[in-house]
Design a protein around this motif. Structure first.
Motif, PDB file in Angstrom:
ATOM      1  N   UNK A  67       0.948  -1.327   0.238  1.00 35.52           N
ATOM      2  CA  UNK A  67       0.132  -0.003   0.055  1.00 35.52           C
ATOM      3  C   UNK A  67       0.957   1.148  -0.073  1.00 35.52           C
ATOM      4  N   UNK A  68       2.102   1.156   0.665  1.00 39.58           N
ATOM      5  CA  UNK A  68       2.865   2.436   0.825  1.00 39.58           C
ATOM      6  C   UNK A  68       3.474   2.636  -0.510  1.00 39.58           C
ATOM      7  N   UNK A  69       4.030   1.410  -1.306  1.00 38.53           N
ATOM      8  CA  UNK A  69       4.747   1.688  -2.650  1.00 38.53           C
ATOM      9  C   UNK A  69       3.486   2.266  -3.720  1.00 38.53           C
ATOM     10  N   UNK A  70       2.377   2.054  -3.527  1.00 42.69           N
ATOM     11  CA  UNK A  70       1.396   2.541  -4.292  1.00 42.69           C
ATOM     12  C   UNK A  70       1.207   4.052  -3.808  1.00 42.69           C
ATOM     13  N   UNK A  71       1.264   4.434  -2.788  1.00 43.28           N
ATOM     14  CA  UNK A  71       0.969   5.790  -2.363  1.00 43.28           C
ATOM     15  C   UNK A  71       2.079   6.428  -2.718  1.00 43.28           C
ATOM     16  N   UNK A  87      -5.985   2.928   3.182  1.00 40.62           N
ATOM     17  CA  UNK A  87      -5.856   1.578   3.029  1.00 40.62           C
ATOM     18  C   UNK A  87      -7.107   0.894   2.420  1.00 40.62           C
ATOM     19  N   UNK A  88      -8.222   1.374   2.737  1.00 41.61           N
ATOM     20  CA  UNK A  88      -9.546   0.595   2.405  1.00 41.61           C
ATOM     21  C   UNK A  88      -9.651   1.134   1.137  1.00 41.61           C
ATOM     22  N   UNK A  89      -9.341   2.036   0.679  1.00 41.46           N
ATOM     23  CA  UNK A  89      -9.490   2.353  -1.010  1.00 41.46           C
ATOM     24  C   UNK A  89      -8.474   1.410  -1.694  1.00 41.46           C
ATOM     25  N   UNK A  90      -7.311   1.306  -1.267  1.00 42.20           N
ATOM     26  CA  UNK A  90      -6.215   0.545  -1.841  1.00 42.20           C
ATOM     27  C   UNK A  90      -6.571  -1.049  -1.876  1.00 42.20           C
ATOM     28  N   UNK A  91      -6.890  -1.565  -0.791  1.00 43.34           N
ATOM     29  CA  UNK A  91      -7.305  -2.860  -0.469  1.00 43.34           C
ATOM     30  C   UNK A  91      -8.611  -3.088  -1.490  1.00 43.34           C
ATOM     31  N   UNK A  92      -9.414  -2.242  -1.692  1.00 40.54           N
ATOM     32  CA  UNK A  92     -10.719  -2.444  -2.434  1.00 40.54           C
ATOM     33  C   UNK A  92     -10.198  -2.568  -3.757  1.00 40.54           C
ATOM     34  N   UNK A  93      -9.296  -1.733  -4.403  1.00 41.13           N
ATOM     35  CA  UNK A  93      -9.037  -1.662  -5.687  1.00 41.13           C
ATOM     36  C   UNK A  93      -7.976  -2.673  -5.918  1.00 41.13           C
ATOM     37  N   UNK A  94      -7.292  -3.334  -5.174  1.00 42.69           N
ATOM     38  CA  UNK A  94      -6.225  -4.452  -5.358  1.00 42.69           C
ATOM     39  C   UNK A  94      -7.060  -5.797  -5.600  1.00 42.69           C
ATOM     40  N   UNK A  95      -8.162  -6.013  -4.955  1.00 38.41           N
ATOM     41  CA  UNK A  95      -8.908  -7.110  -5.142  1.00 38.41           C
ATOM     42  C   UNK A  95      -9.721  -7.113  -6.229  1.00 38.41           C
ATOM     43  N   UNK A  96      -9.976  -5.806  -6.867  1.00 39.71           N
ATOM     44  CA  UNK A  96     -10.694  -5.902  -8.146  1.00 39.71           C
ATOM     45  C   UNK A  96     -10.312  -6.417  -9.212  1.00 39.71           C
TER      46      UNK A  96
END
Length: 96
Positions: A67-71, A87-96
């Motif tokens: 998540x930090x790498x993406x930010x 983190x919520x936004x990142x993880x929702x988009x990673x799983x898509x």
């Protein structure tokens, strides 16, 4: 942009309720932090106590670093503060 995370121990701040860790972005040190709220909401920390926060950080370090790498990529390597909403936004988009 090359982003790596040195194998250094994180630093707990009871005053700020954060855990700080370092990223190297194109050879430059960048200070990163994750909030107690993010560690509790997404990484299983039972409380903002030292032991709980560092335990959650250590257990989920690879997810936190991802998540930090993406930010860091999105902010062009400014300091990174991982908050629960990101983190919520990142993880929702990673799983898509």
């Amino acid at each position: 942009m090359q982003i790596i995370f040195p194998n250094e121990p994180p630093e707990y701040s009871g005053r700020e309720l954060t855990v700080a860790f370092t990223a190297m972005v194109d050879g430059e040190r960048v200070e990163c932090t994750i909030t107690a709220e993010a560690l509790e909401d997404h990484f299983g920390a039972a409380s903002p106590r030292f032991e709980d926060m560092l335990g959650a950080f250590d257990t989920h370090r690879s997810r936190i670093e991802a998540a930090t790498r993406r930010l860091l990529s999105e902010t062009r390597a400014q300091c990174a503060v991982l908050r629960s909403g990101y983190v919520r936004f990142y993880e929702a988009n990673v799983r898509s």
